[in-house]
Scaffold this active site. Sequence first.
Site, short mmCIF file in Angstrom:
data_model
loop_
_atom_site.label_atom_id
_atom_site.label_comp_id
_atom_site.label_asym_id
_atom_site.label_seq_id
_atom_site.Cartn_x
_atom_site.Cartn_y
_atom_site.Cartn_z
N LYS A 142 -24.04 20.94 18.21
CA LYS A 142 -24.03 19.77 17.09
C LYS A 142 -25.50 19.55 16.88
CE LYS A 142 -25.63 16.62 18.42
NZ LYS A 142 -27.05 16.31 19.05
N TYR A 227 -23.07 11.31 16.26
CA TYR A 227 -21.72 11.04 17.36
C TYR A 227 -21.34 9.75 16.77
CZ TYR A 227 -23.58 14.06 21.13
OH TYR A 227 -23.79 14.80 21.90
#
Length: 374
Positions: A142, A227
């Site tokens: 990510k 996140y």
Amino acid sequence: MAENLSRRSFIQNLGVGIGTTAAAFAIPSIVSIPESKPKYEGRKLGIALVGLGSYAKNQLAVGLEKTTNCYLAGIVTGTPAKAEEWMKKYNIPKKNVYNYQNFDQIADNKDIDIVYVVLPNSMHPEFVIRAAKAGKHVMCEKPMANSVEECQEMIKACKDAGVQLGVGYRMHFEPFTKEVIRMSQEKVFGDLRFIQSNFGFRIGDPTQWRLKKAMAGGGPLMDVGIYCVQAARYVTGKEPLAVTAQFGPITDQERFKDVEESVSWQFDFPDAVTVNGFTSYKTNIEQLFITADKGFMHLSPAYSYGPIKGRTSQGDLHLPVVHHQANMLEAICKEFLETKQFPPHISGEEGLKDARILSAIYEAAGNGKKIKLV
Ligand code: NAD
């Protein structure tokens, strides 16, 4: 609560019970406590790590020593000294070692099933697309890429090549996170009202790629704010409708010439759920707080490598502490060996959804307007 459940029903509860609204985040069972022998017993998938930096070295390679259905089969690095060190440490044959130039020859290597791209963000698209063209399934760290368009190209390349594409969303497999998702979506504390999600840390070396927009795509939002965006999506099982956002002040001119130092944002979610997010490279903060009609859930730490800690308005959560990367890779490879597919909740499409939202947060912070997401 979890501590009152029997071990069996507790494990079952982590694996089932998510309704149709949560299709994107249907939760796999905890792999560290298998209840039955897997069908594929004995098969191990070979993984090649591309980029041997901090995350590859200190987390993924360590995790791959603990997994039973996959192993570190190969490496791709631009540094010959690292290649020597890793070959020795992990018993990797020279034929499974590549550099960034000859990487495409991995197409001929039967030992490698999955290529895992762990490079700076701007390099993800090139290496995911090259891996797909080499016929390898791909895991990508990510954020999947720095732009929506690049995510689309990566998805297309993998689709055209008939290979799987997954994003390293390790929290999807983490027990405390899964329990909070279950409790939220089963409305254990009633309807959700408000979510506060924060993740920030004090960044060091002012010359690192994370502070260069061309490589990182942005500042803390791209790195750790993602996140918080993810948490809002997996807790609710829904997609944000609109976002407003504000950049924080720059207090360190040397480090933050190119990327934001901090940013706050506010999501409108369906069912009148509000989500506030905050991320920073100047503040140590890490929590996920969810308040509902009849109680609350709180994880802090919520996103780092653990142990994750959690409590609710009924008391502390007691759940297994897992090695995040081993747990994630074991679960992904289990699903792949059984179904020939990666879990859908880590797909490239999920990475693309995040990219769209991150881009909208930057747009909202830049122009002060509410940006619609649907
Ligand atoms: P890092 O700087 O420690 O490692 C980057 C690696 O890329 C190094 O081996 C470096 O040599 C190599 N590299 C190749 N070309 C480079 C270039 N032009 N400039 C800089 N480095 C170059 O970074 P990291 O912390 O390992 O992060 C790598 C990726 O993993 C990022 O996408 C990051 O977001 C992701 N990450 C994910 C997690 C997680 O918990 N899922 C945690 C940390 C990092």
